[in-house]
Enzyme design. Structure first.
Site, PDB file in Angstrom:
ATOM      1  N   LYS A  72       0.813  -1.215   0.000  1.00  0.00           N
ATOM      2  CA  LYS A  72       0.000   0.000   0.000  1.00  0.00           C
ATOM      3  C   LYS A  72       0.849   1.269   0.000  1.00  0.00           C
ATOM      4  CE  LYS A  72      -4.132  -2.022   2.056  1.00  0.00           C
ATOM      5  NZ  LYS A  72      -5.144  -1.944   3.123  1.00  0.00           N
ATOM      6  N   ARG A 152       4.598  -5.356  16.293  1.00  0.00           N
ATOM      7  CA  ARG A 152       5.722  -6.236  16.638  1.00  0.00           C
ATOM      8  C   ARG A 152       6.996  -5.826  15.911  1.00  0.00           C
ATOM      9  NH1 ARG A 152       3.665 -10.097  19.848  1.00  0.00           N
ATOM     10  NH2 ARG A 152       1.469 -10.708  19.582  1.00  0.00           N
TER      11      ARG A 152
END
Length: 280
Positions: A72, A152
């Site tokens: 994206k 993360r």
């Protein structure tokens, strides 16, 4: 699209595009509308040479391409023309080919705005920091009092934090465990991770009762009700799941692709069928 009448092909570009629901959603609708368009999945791994992808999208038979993880941000950067939403978010989920140029849009932002609504958010906990999270931040920029970001990948979280502050939001980053703990008191929890894809995944925030005014926005759609959505419903909380998001962002594409307004009703009917088949 008048400027690109020869085009007949639409793509979904992503590392796991072939496993997505979009072709099954769009192709019957496009056929019912009487177009000659065909929607195809194109698996494009993270390390794929993206110059070749751009070149393919500029060929005369291409109408447009939806873009999903992990491309994206690439889509936003490769476009010749960008919408204001794309400029703000740095991410695009739709590239439209018009006259040898690519125009970038972000219908994820439109979808989040529609589904969450305009209510004030005292505390947003954003779990995940990719393109979907960027869309949510832009949609919420004028209504979130405080934002906590966790991923993360620390680098991704840092980039999203910078975007949040550039948008004028009061934002902080947190460890995954701390963000899960803060989620228990948040007014909005956004799951922009794959957590929930597997039937045995737990709620993205872990365990615990959420605030009574919490809204759960789970981007994940699957052949089961995700644990996050199930937990929200059990507590009687407002929520939007990945199927809701898929419908809303697809509906936002209709005017951009110059499709007839009737496409919206066809999309809703088709999506209900797919969801029923998937979760039966």
């Amino acid at each position: 699209m008048d400027e690109n009448v020869d085009g007949t092909r639409l793509f979904l570009i992503g590392s796991e595009a072939s496993g997505a629901m979009s072709p099954g959603l769009w192709n019957p609708v496009l056929e019912q509308l009487g177009t000659q368009w065909r929607y195809e999945a194109w698996d494009v791994p993270a390390a794929f040479p993206m110059a070749g992808v751009r070149a393919r999208l500029l060929e005369s038979d291409v109408v447009a391409a939806n873009v999903t993880m992990p491309h994206k941000q690439w889509a936003a950067g490769t476009a010749d023309i960008t919408s204001e939403q794309v400029r703000l978010s740095g991410a695009s989920n739709l590239l439209i080919h018009i006259g040898g140029r690519l125009t970038a849009h972000n219908t994820d932002i439109t979808a989040v705005g529609e589904l969450v609504g305009r209510r004030h958010q005292r505390h947003v906990v954003m779990l995940g920091a990719g393109g979907a999270a960027r869309a949510a931040l832009v949609a919420l920029q004028n209504q979130a009092e405080r934002v906590t970001i966790s991923d993360r990948d620390p680098a991704a979280a840092s980039q999203l934090l910078a975007l949040a502050r550039a948008l004028g939001l009061s934002a902080e980053s947190a460890t995954w465990t701390d963000a899960q703990h803060q989620a228990l008191q948040a007014s909005l929890i956004v799951n922009a991770t794959p957590v929930g894809k597997k039937p045995d995944d737990g709620p993205v925030w872990g365990r615990g009762r959420l605030a009574d005014d919490a809204f759960i926005y789970d981007y994940v759609y699957a052949g089961h009700v995700t644990a996050s959505i199930r937990a929200a419903r059990e507590q009687g909380l407002a929520c939007a799941d990945g199927w809701d998001h898929l419908r809303a962002q697809a509906a936002a594409m209709i005017p951009l692709l110059s499709l007839t307004p009737g496409a919206d009703a066809l999309l809703k009917t088709r999506l209900k069928l797919l969801q029923s088949q998937s979760q039966s």
